[in-house]
Design a protein around this motif. Structure first.
Motif, PDB file in Angstrom:
ATOM      1  N   MET A   1       0.847  -1.183   0.000  1.00 30.85           N
ATOM      2  CA  MET A   1       0.000   0.000   0.000  1.00 30.85           C
ATOM      3  C   MET A   1       0.889   1.242   0.000  1.00 30.85           C
ATOM      4  N   SER A   2       0.625   2.192  -0.882  1.00 30.10           N
ATOM      5  CA  SER A   2       1.409   3.425  -0.949  1.00 30.10           C
ATOM      6  C   SER A   2       0.783   4.464  -0.048  1.00 30.10           C
ATOM      7  N   LEU A   3       1.609   5.029   0.834  1.00 31.54           N
ATOM      8  CA  LEU A   3       1.107   6.026   1.771  1.00 31.54           C
ATOM      9  C   LEU A   3       1.234   7.443   1.237  1.00 31.54           C
ATOM     10  N   GLY A   4       2.014   7.628   0.182  1.00 30.92           N
ATOM     11  CA  GLY A   4       2.194   8.956  -0.387  1.00 30.92           C
ATOM     12  C   GLY A   4       3.394   9.659   0.208  1.00 30.92           C
ATOM     13  N   ALA A   5       4.276  10.153  -0.641  1.00 26.63           N
ATOM     14  CA  ALA A   5       5.478  10.828  -0.168  1.00 26.63           C
ATOM     15  C   ALA A   5       5.116  12.092   0.612  1.00 26.63           C
ATOM     16  N   LEU A   6       5.960  12.437   1.592  1.00 28.57           N
ATOM     17  CA  LEU A   6       5.702  13.579   2.455  1.00 28.57           C
ATOM     18  C   LEU A   6       6.474  14.805   2.005  1.00 28.57           C
ATOM     19  N   ARG A   7       5.977  15.972   2.426  1.00 24.28           N
ATOM     20  CA  ARG A   7       6.680  17.221   2.189  1.00 24.28           C
ATOM     21  C   ARG A   7       7.859  17.325   3.146  1.00 24.28           C
ATOM     22  N   PRO A   8       8.835  18.178   2.845  1.00 27.76           N
ATOM     23  CA  PRO A   8       9.966  18.343   3.756  1.00 27.76           C
ATOM     24  C   PRO A   8       9.518  18.835   5.123  1.00 27.76           C
ATOM     25  N   SER A   9      10.311  18.628   6.122  1.00 24.10           N
ATOM     26  CA  SER A   9      10.252  19.073   7.528  1.00 24.10           C
ATOM     27  C   SER A   9       8.906  19.687   7.942  1.00 24.10           C
ATOM     28  N   PRO A  10       8.436  19.393   9.150  1.00 24.10           N
ATOM     29  CA  PRO A  10       9.038  18.422  10.080  1.00 24.10           C
ATOM     30  C   PRO A  10       8.629  16.996   9.718  1.00 24.10           C
ATOM     31  N   LEU A  11       9.559  16.230   9.244  1.00 21.97           N
ATOM     32  CA  LEU A  11       9.254  14.913   8.697  1.00 21.97           C
ATOM     33  C   LEU A  11       8.766  13.918   9.741  1.00 21.97           C
ATOM     34  N   VAL A  12       9.354  13.946  10.931  1.00 22.04           N
ATOM     35  CA  VAL A  12       8.947  12.979  11.954  1.00 22.04           C
ATOM     36  C   VAL A  12       7.485  13.178  12.315  1.00 22.04           C
ATOM     37  N   GLU A  13       7.082  14.447  12.505  1.00 19.44           N
ATOM     38  CA  GLU A  13       5.683  14.721  12.854  1.00 19.44           C
ATOM     39  C   GLU A  13       4.744  14.286  11.743  1.00 19.44           C
ATOM     40  N   GLN A  14       5.155  14.547  10.498  1.00 18.76           N
ATOM     41  CA  GLN A  14       4.314  14.168   9.365  1.00 18.76           C
ATOM     42  C   GLN A  14       4.214  12.649   9.237  1.00 18.76           C
ATOM     43  N   ALA A  15       5.343  11.981   9.419  1.00 18.34           N
ATOM     44  CA  ALA A  15       5.339  10.524   9.329  1.00 18.34           C
ATOM     45  C   ALA A  15       4.474   9.926  10.435  1.00 18.34           C
ATOM     46  N   THR A  16       4.601  10.479  11.629  1.00 20.51           N
ATOM     47  CA  THR A  16       3.795   9.993  12.751  1.00 20.51           C
ATOM     48  C   THR A  16       2.314  10.180  12.470  1.00 20.51           C
ATOM     49  N   ASP A  17       1.946  11.360  11.974  1.00 16.69           N
ATOM     50  CA  ASP A  17       0.538  11.640  11.681  1.00 16.69           C
ATOM     51  C   ASP A  17       0.007  10.702  10.598  1.00 16.69           C
ATOM     52  N   PRO A  35       4.566  -3.031   8.018  1.00 17.47           N
ATOM     53  CA  PRO A  35       5.693  -3.249   7.105  1.00 17.47           C
ATOM     54  C   PRO A  35       7.001  -2.854   7.790  1.00 17.47           C
ATOM     55  N   GLY A  36       8.105  -3.362   7.314  1.00 21.38           N
ATOM     56  CA  GLY A  36       9.392  -3.035   7.900  1.00 21.38           C
ATOM     57  C   GLY A  36       9.776  -1.583   7.699  1.00 21.38           C
ATOM     58  N   GLU A  37      10.787  -1.150   8.427  1.00 19.93           N
ATOM     59  CA  GLU A  37      11.226   0.239   8.357  1.00 19.93           C
ATOM     60  C   GLU A  37      11.582   0.649   6.929  1.00 19.93           C
ATOM     61  N   THR A  38      12.245  -0.234   6.204  1.00 23.78           N
ATOM     62  CA  THR A  38      12.657   0.091   4.838  1.00 23.78           C
ATOM     63  C   THR A  38      11.450   0.326   3.943  1.00 23.78           C
ATOM     64  N   ALA A  39      10.450  -0.553   4.059  1.00 21.29           N
ATOM     65  CA  ALA A  39       9.244  -0.414   3.241  1.00 21.29           C
ATOM     66  C   ALA A  39       8.468   0.845   3.611  1.00 21.29           C
ATOM     67  N   LEU A  40       8.351   1.129   4.903  1.00 17.74           N
ATOM     68  CA  LEU A  40       7.641   2.327   5.327  1.00 17.74           C
ATOM     69  C   LEU A  40       8.374   3.582   4.878  1.00 17.74           C
ATOM     70  N   ALA A  41       9.693   3.553   4.990  1.00 21.58           N
ATOM     71  CA  ALA A  41      10.483   4.707   4.575  1.00 21.58           C
ATOM     72  C   ALA A  41      10.285   4.993   3.090  1.00 21.58           C
ATOM     73  N   LYS A  42      10.260   3.938   2.277  1.00 19.33           N
ATOM     74  CA  LYS A  42      10.071   4.105   0.839  1.00 19.33           C
ATOM     75  C   LYS A  42       8.688   4.669   0.529  1.00 19.33           C
ATOM     76  N   SER A  43       7.657   4.148   1.210  1.00 20.36           N
ATOM     77  CA  SER A  43       6.286   4.612   0.964  1.00 20.36           C
ATOM     78  C   SER A  43       6.101   6.071   1.367  1.00 20.36           C
ATOM     79  N   LEU A  44       6.745   6.459   2.462  1.00 18.94           N
ATOM     80  CA  LEU A  44       6.592   7.816   2.980  1.00 18.94           C
ATOM     81  C   LEU A  44       7.573   8.808   2.354  1.00 18.94           C
ATOM     82  N   GLY A  45       8.604   8.279   1.708  1.00 22.96           N
ATOM     83  CA  GLY A  45       9.589   9.156   1.101  1.00 22.96           C
ATOM     84  C   GLY A  45      10.512   9.804   2.102  1.00 22.96           C
ATOM     85  N   VAL A  46      10.831   9.057   3.168  1.00 14.39           N
ATOM     86  CA  VAL A  46      11.712   9.572   4.214  1.00 14.39           C
ATOM     87  C   VAL A  46      12.785   8.530   4.521  1.00 14.39           C
ATOM     88  N   GLY A  47      13.695   8.882   5.414  1.00 14.65           N
ATOM     89  CA  GLY A  47      14.718   7.950   5.822  1.00 14.65           C
ATOM     90  C   GLY A  47      14.243   7.008   6.908  1.00 14.65           C
TER      91      GLY A  47
END
Length: 229
Positions: A1-17, A35-47
């Motif tokens: 499932m694709s969660l959609g890439a996030l906008r820059p900063s604050p990335l942690v807050e956006q990823a959490t939300d 999903p694992g950290e790698t898969a979530l990172a790819k879906s969210l467009g973050v590290g």
């Protein structure tokens, strides 16, 4: 499932939300392994480090739990309420019962640990409370709370101080409601002065038993009125 890439900063807050929305929205049911950290990172467009921090925040909210060697699992679809939220929702009688437990102990500790500066601060706070008797309810309540904050500070217990600090915003509103509900100042604008004065005197004299007794009696009287409504 694709969660959609996030906008820059604050990335942690956006990823959490974003992850919280998926969980509370039912995309991941209780018991589901994320999903694992790698898969979530790819879906969210973050590290991965951003994902790791987001999962830590969700764990703190009681939504997910990391299981050693197994991954991260959803354990609830509604975040747990923090202490401040619980206090805001609490009945006034419940708030007063807990207040009694916390502040009576604080008064007793203050009598044992107070310094000359603490004593001077308590006398100033008592004077301000008396001066505020000629003011409106909001100013009087603020002065009353300031005196109790001084008592807690004189206990010199940082955990107790932090706990009371969490209490103050709710306590202030509850006291305003209480003054209006019971018309506590209609006959005596300086309601409770005798008990507060006795408490300050006992703390200054180092009498822990008398300090706790004075405050307990003061709070018990108000609690009894509340239970009678």
């Amino acid at each position: 499932m694709s969660l959609g890439a996030l906008r820059p900063s604050p990335l942690v807050e956006q990823a959490t939300d974003r992850l919280r929305e998926q969980i509370t929205g039912g995309e991941w049911a209780v018991g589901t392994k994320l999903p694992g950290e790698t898969a979530l990172a790819k879906s969210l467009g973050v590290g991965r480090s951003t994902v790791r921090e987001a999962l830590r925040a969700l764990a703190g909210a009681g939504l997910v739990q990391a299981r050693q060697g197994s991954g991260v699992f959803v354990i609830a679809t509604k975040p747990k309420e923090d202490w401040s939220t619980q206090l805001r929702r609490a009945a006034i009688t419940d708030v007063y019962e807990v207040r009694m437990l916390v502040e009576v102990e604080a008064a007793q500790l203050a009598a044992q640990r107070r310094t000359d500066d603490d004593i001077a601060a308590l006398h100033r706070a008592l004077t301000r409370r008396r001066d505020a008797a000629n003011a409106g309810d909001a100013e009087f309540v603020a002065a009353d709370i300031a005196l109790h904050e001084g008592v807690v500070a004189a206990a010199h217990n940082p955990v107790l101080t932090d706990l009371f600090t969490e209490f103050v915003p709710v306590l202030q509103q509850r006291l305003l409601d209480l003054v209006e509900l019971l018309s506590l100042r209609s006959d005596n604008p300086n309601h409770g002065d005798e008990g507060h004065s006795a408490m300050v005197t006992a703390i200054a004299e180092g009498d822990a038993e008398a300090a706790g007794h004075a405050l307990r009696d003061e709070l018990k009287q108000t609690l009894a009125l509340l239970h009678s409504l």
